[in-house]
Every structure is written in C-alpha cells, then in structure tokens.
Design a protein around this motif. Structure first.
Motif, mmCIF file in Angstrom:
data_model
loop_
_atom_site.group_PDB
_atom_site.id
_atom_site.type_symbol
_atom_site.label_atom_id
_atom_site.label_comp_id
_atom_site.label_asym_id
_atom_site.label_seq_id
_atom_site.Cartn_x
_atom_site.Cartn_y
_atom_site.Cartn_z
ATOM 1 N N PRO A 73 0.785 -1.232 0.058
ATOM 2 C CA PRO A 73 0.205 -0.185 0.081
ATOM 3 C C PRO A 73 0.859 1.308 0.102
ATOM 4 C CG PRO A 73 0.063 -0.965 2.064
ATOM 5 C CD PRO A 73 0.813 -2.101 1.290
ATOM 6 N N GLY A 74 0.089 2.260 -0.281
ATOM 7 C CA GLY A 74 0.830 3.718 -0.309
ATOM 8 C C GLY A 74 1.299 3.961 -1.869
ATOM 9 N N LEU A 75 1.432 5.375 -2.021
ATOM 10 C CA LEU A 75 2.097 5.824 -2.956
ATOM 11 C C LEU A 75 3.612 5.574 -3.099
ATOM 12 C CD1 LEU A 75 0.669 9.333 -3.402
ATOM 13 C CD2 LEU A 75 0.220 7.576 -4.571
ATOM 14 N N LYS A 76 4.237 5.106 -4.319
ATOM 15 C CA LYS A 76 5.499 4.578 -4.346
ATOM 16 C C LYS A 76 6.336 5.721 -4.912
ATOM 17 C CE LYS A 76 3.562 0.560 -3.878
ATOM 18 N NZ LYS A 76 2.003 1.061 -3.925
ATOM 19 N N ILE A 77 7.373 6.391 -4.238
ATOM 20 C CA ILE A 77 7.727 7.639 -4.372
ATOM 21 C C ILE A 77 9.516 7.088 -4.914
ATOM 22 C CG2 ILE A 77 8.388 9.714 -3.739
ATOM 23 C CD1 ILE A 77 5.472 9.322 -3.768
ATOM 24 N N GLY A 101 8.124 0.560 -14.357
ATOM 25 C CA GLY A 101 6.433 0.319 -13.881
ATOM 26 C C GLY A 101 6.300 0.098 -12.582
ATOM 27 N N CYS A 102 6.979 0.526 -11.406
ATOM 28 C CA CYS A 102 6.817 0.419 -10.124
ATOM 29 C C CYS A 102 6.412 1.760 -9.434
ATOM 30 C CB CYS A 102 8.117 0.118 -9.383
ATOM 31 S SG CYS A 102 8.778 -1.464 -9.993
ATOM 32 N N PHE A 103 6.823 2.863 -10.117
ATOM 33 C CA PHE A 103 6.516 4.157 -8.960
ATOM 34 C C PHE A 103 5.448 5.150 -9.430
ATOM 35 C CE2 PHE A 103 10.963 3.017 -8.226
ATOM 36 C CZ PHE A 103 11.023 2.949 -6.880
ATOM 37 N N ASP A 104 4.945 5.963 -8.757
ATOM 38 C CA ASP A 104 3.891 6.746 -8.885
ATOM 39 C C ASP A 104 4.487 8.128 -9.176
ATOM 40 O OD1 ASP A 104 1.414 5.125 -8.475
ATOM 41 O OD2 ASP A 104 2.532 5.006 -6.495
ATOM 42 N N LEU A 105 5.792 8.361 -8.626
ATOM 43 C CA LEU A 105 6.183 9.647 -8.484
ATOM 44 C C LEU A 105 7.849 9.773 -8.503
ATOM 45 C CD1 LEU A 105 6.476 12.836 -8.021
ATOM 46 C CD2 LEU A 105 6.039 12.536 -5.464
ATOM 47 N N TYR A 106 8.653 10.358 -9.238
ATOM 48 C CA TYR A 106 9.838 10.539 -9.462
ATOM 49 C C TYR A 106 10.286 11.902 -9.057
ATOM 50 C CZ TYR A 106 10.284 6.093 -12.265
ATOM 51 O OH TYR A 106 10.273 4.687 -12.573
ATOM 52 N N LYS A 122 5.364 11.919 -20.422
ATOM 53 C CA LYS A 122 4.405 11.920 -21.423
ATOM 54 C C LYS A 122 4.242 10.655 -22.093
ATOM 55 C CE LYS A 122 5.693 16.773 -22.185
ATOM 56 N NZ LYS A 122 6.295 17.647 -23.131
ATOM 57 N N GLU A 123 5.134 9.784 -22.408
ATOM 58 C CA GLU A 123 5.164 8.502 -23.121
ATOM 59 C C GLU A 123 4.339 7.684 -22.195
ATOM 60 O OE1 GLU A 123 8.774 5.986 -24.414
ATOM 61 O OE2 GLU A 123 9.525 8.215 -24.569
ATOM 62 N N HIS A 124 4.602 7.464 -20.923
ATOM 63 C CA HIS A 124 3.846 6.316 -19.897
ATOM 64 C C HIS A 124 2.685 6.706 -19.659
ATOM 65 C CE1 HIS A 124 7.206 3.791 -20.674
ATOM 66 N NE2 HIS A 124 8.114 4.580 -20.788
ATOM 67 N N SER A 125 2.433 7.917 -18.739
ATOM 68 C CA SER A 125 1.274 8.407 -18.240
ATOM 69 C C SER A 125 0.874 7.708 -16.707
ATOM 70 C CB SER A 125 0.154 8.563 -19.207
ATOM 71 O OG SER A 125 0.551 9.205 -20.298
ATOM 72 N N PHE A 126 1.687 6.857 -16.243
ATOM 73 C CA PHE A 126 1.323 6.376 -14.992
ATOM 74 C C PHE A 126 2.243 6.746 -14.002
ATOM 75 C CE2 PHE A 126 4.007 3.035 -17.482
ATOM 76 C CZ PHE A 126 4.754 2.869 -16.640
ATOM 77 N N PHE A 127 2.682 7.788 -14.152
ATOM 78 C CA PHE A 127 3.529 8.370 -12.774
ATOM 79 C C PHE A 127 3.709 9.916 -13.310
ATOM 80 C CE2 PHE A 127 6.832 6.682 -16.039
ATOM 81 C CZ PHE A 127 7.503 7.826 -16.375
ATOM 82 N N LYS A 128 4.172 10.477 -12.342
ATOM 83 C CA LYS A 128 4.375 12.070 -12.165
ATOM 84 C C LYS A 128 5.994 12.272 -11.921
ATOM 85 C CE LYS A 128 1.640 14.863 -12.417
ATOM 86 N NZ LYS A 128 0.919 15.489 -13.797
ATOM 87 N N PRO A 320 -4.165 12.837 -8.722
ATOM 88 C CA PRO A 320 -4.452 12.642 -10.288
ATOM 89 C C PRO A 320 -4.727 11.399 -10.941
ATOM 90 C CG PRO A 320 -1.921 12.522 -9.651
ATOM 91 C CD PRO A 320 -2.782 12.929 -8.258
ATOM 92 N N LYS A 321 -5.422 11.439 -12.013
ATOM 93 C CA LYS A 321 -6.057 10.480 -12.834
ATOM 94 C C LYS A 321 -4.728 9.742 -13.489
ATOM 95 C CE LYS A 321 -10.277 10.510 -11.390
ATOM 96 N NZ LYS A 321 -10.831 9.538 -10.702
ATOM 97 N N LEU A 322 -3.947 8.948 -12.996
ATOM 98 C CA LEU A 322 -2.765 8.275 -13.833
ATOM 99 C C LEU A 322 -3.233 6.979 -14.345
ATOM 100 C CD1 LEU A 322 -0.014 8.686 -11.021
ATOM 101 C CD2 LEU A 322 -0.397 10.102 -12.962
ATOM 102 N N LYS A 323 -2.626 6.723 -15.625
ATOM 103 C CA LYS A 323 -2.873 5.416 -16.141
ATOM 104 C C LYS A 323 -2.479 4.338 -15.152
ATOM 105 C CE LYS A 323 -1.739 4.433 -20.156
ATOM 106 N NZ LYS A 323 -0.927 4.361 -21.373
ATOM 107 N N ALA A 324 -3.027 3.110 -15.269
ATOM 108 C CA ALA A 324 -2.750 1.986 -14.596
ATOM 109 C C ALA A 324 -1.545 1.516 -14.859
ATOM 110 C CB ALA A 324 -3.850 0.848 -14.812
ATOM 111 N N LYS A 325 -0.640 1.200 -13.796
ATOM 112 C CA LYS A 325 0.818 0.558 -14.182
ATOM 113 C C LYS A 325 0.540 -0.774 -14.754
ATOM 114 C CE LYS A 325 2.803 2.469 -9.568
ATOM 115 N NZ LYS A 325 1.548 2.518 -8.968
ATOM 116 N N PRO A 326 1.691 -1.118 -15.599
ATOM 117 C CA PRO A 326 1.740 -2.409 -16.176
ATOM 118 C C PRO A 326 1.879 -3.609 -15.128
ATOM 119 C CG PRO A 326 3.955 -1.278 -16.352
ATOM 120 C CD PRO A 326 2.962 -0.195 -15.799
#
Length: 344
Positions: A73-77, A101-106, A122-128, A320-326
């Motif tokens: 659980p939790g956002l992965k930073i 495909g592991c993180f929500d924020l870099y 921009k390419e992947h859209s599942f992280f910020k 934010p509405k991020l795409k689902a991770k792989p």
C-alpha cells in the motif's frame, strides 16, 4: 522507507527528519540480506513483513531503488540511489532512465535528469515527475556534521579514491600498482572507499595497503568522507557526482561519459600528473565544473527533503488520474517469492 542496501540509510534519513518535524510517522522496511539492521538508530522503528506494512497502511513508500513491490500500500516514491553517471548496460542503454512500472512519482535531482523523465512521463502517463533536488545532500549543504576524516594536523592534500564494483568499469583492478605506489611515497593523505558490492578479494587486497598514508574506510554515510578530500580519483561511479557538487575537481580513469568537467585519463602512468594538475584548480576546469553542477543539482539550500515531502503530499491530496501501471506479472511473482508474501 523501503531499503535493500546500507547506503540507503543516509539517503533517506534527511527525509525522515523532515517527516518527523511535521509530526508524521516513519517506519523502515529492510529487504534482503545486503542491508544491515545494526545501522538502525535506537529510535528508528521497523516493519518486518509485508503483512505488517499492510496493517500500518503507509500513505507513501520512499525507495532509493530501481524496483519496489507494487502490491504494497501507499504511493511509491522514487528517491534515486545516486546520480546519472552515464553507465551503459551490456545493450548500450542507460539504466538510470529505464522505467520499470513501479513508481507513482519520480523526485528528480536537477535539469539534466528532469527533462528526460518528463519526456518519459508523457510517454507512459502512469507516473508524475517533479524536480526537488536530492534529500541525501541536505546535510551537505546545511553543514549539520563535522567530518571525522579531516586531520587538521596533517598539512598534505587529501586524495579520495572511490570505485564502482563492475569489473568492466572499476579502476580498482587496473590501478592497483599506481595506488600502491601512492601509498608508499606519502605525497598525499589517501582515503579509500569502495562500492559495497566490490568483490571481497579486491577489498582485502587494498585493505592490506593501509599505512600512515592510506586509510581504507567502510561506511554507510559517504558525505563526511567527501567533505574531507581535496580531490577525487574515480571511474564511472555516481559518487563522483556527489563529490563534484562541492566544486572540487575529479580525476577519472576510463570514464564512460567524460566531459569538460572531468579530467579523464586512460593511461595509468598519467594518473599522478592528472591529480597534481587537478589540485591547482585551473580556472577553465572550475568554470566547467560550476556549469555542470547547475544542471546536475542546482539546489544548495539544504531543503530538498522539504520539496520531496511537498511533492508527495500534493500527489496524495490531488489524487491525479494516472494510467494503470503495467502488470509486470513475472517481476511481481518474483518479488512475492522473495518476500514470501502470497496474499492477494
């Protein structure tokens, strides 16, 4: 704080201080056998299983690593374990910018990494991606410690020698005779520190060189070591980028990404002359170092931890509405097996 190497303690502790200062709570999870629990401070609390992480329900998980289980659980930073040293893998790719495909924020360190990661966002859209600076360096710029490696009674210049563990990139097996000679002549006071994955036989070989001129150091916090030296001899290890942020010169041996900010040598017999030259602080070199540092990590205010925490809180609050991770099914199965966790 999710860690798997001893050097991660020093990377994350400035961030821990900031969280605690804002009345937050911190727990550490130590993954695998390469991280030593003896380095934990008495007041640092741990979670010992994935089940305990689930029960604690963290808002965010900070990891100075390339991968982290996505099923916790939790956002992965992503808090980087080093700078981009330009190392290329066997396929000629730079793993620093590999998205797994592991993180929500870099939380990027400076413009020269932010740009590429924003393009990947921009390419992947599942992280910020948010540029924050690197929390690890906050104590460096805040001067919150006194280096135990400085010897005020020794007037000699101090040379720090660091090396990565990769046989292909490491200077250690290639410059042994030169370093042995340096240790015997006593021209400089020498400090040595290797990557924790360095082969034990090579470590022992260098430890045997210890004398009044050379000290071999093993530590979980390299910042005081970097502070103590006047010049560094290195290869393609990212530690050289931490050192150069002090605006001190670095001599490299067969660096994979040489630039005008480095004095790169490919002939072992020219290393000594290069170190002597570096110690003169030539103006053109110092100008190149300063320009490079502005792109690498322009923040010298010691507030990167604050920016990381602010970026994390913003992501939690805005959701934010991020795409689902792989799905990464194979990797996640391997992680479940490694962590002995099979609840779905």
């Amino acid at each position: 704080m999710y860690i798997s190497q001893n050097y991660s303690y020093a990377i994350l502790r400035p961030l821990q201080r900031e969280i605690l200062a804002h009345d937050g709570q911190v727990r550490w999870f130590l993954e695998g056998n390469d991280v030593n629990p003896d380095f934990l401070a008495p007041n640092e609390q741990t979670l010992t299983s994935i089940s305990e992480i689930e029960q604690w329900q963290p808002d965010a998980v900070f990891a100075p690593a390339n991968i982290i289980p996505t099923f916790i659980p939790g956002l992965k930073i992503a808090i980087f374990h080093g700078f981009d040293a330009g190392k290329l893998n066997s396929r000629g790719q730079n793993d620093h910018f590999k998205i797994r495909g592991c993180f929500d924020l870099y939380c990027t360190q400076g413009p020269n990494t932010t740009g590429p990661f924003q393009q990947l966002e921009k390419e992947h859209s599942f992280f910020k991606v948010i540029e924050t600076g690197w929390p690890t360096l906050d104590p460096f710029f805040n001067q919150v410690f006194e280096s135990p490696y400085i010897d005020a009674n020794d007037p000699r210049k101090t040379l720090l020698i660091c090396s990565t563990f990769s046989k292909r990139l490491s200077l250690a097996p290639k410059l042994y005779e030169q370093i042995k000679s340096f240790s015997e002549q006593g021209k400089w006071r020498i400090l040595m520190q290797f990557h924790p994955k360095m082969p034990s036989g090579l470590v022992a070989k260098y430890q045997a060189l210890e004398n009044n001129n050379l000290t071999f150091i093993e530590t979980d916090n390299v910042l005081p070591l970097l502070q103590a030296a006047d010049v560094m001899l290195c290869d393609t290890s990212s530690i050289l980028l931490m050192f150069i942020l002090q605006r001190k010169p670095v001599v490299t041996f067969c660096n994979q990404a040489p630039g005008k900010h480095l004095i790169d040598i490919t002939d072992p017999d020219k290393v000594e002359a290069a170190i002597d030259y570096a110690l003169t602080h030539p103006q053109p070199l110092m100008a190149e170092i300063n320009a490079f540092c502005q792109q690498l990590h322009p923040y010298q205010d010691g507030l990167s931890s604050q920016r990381v925490l602010a970026a994390t809180n913003e992501l939690i609050l805005t959701n934010p509405k991020l795409k689902a991770k792989p799905l990464n099914l194979i990797r996640n199965l391997k992680m479940r097996n490694k962590l002995n966790y099979w609840r779905w």
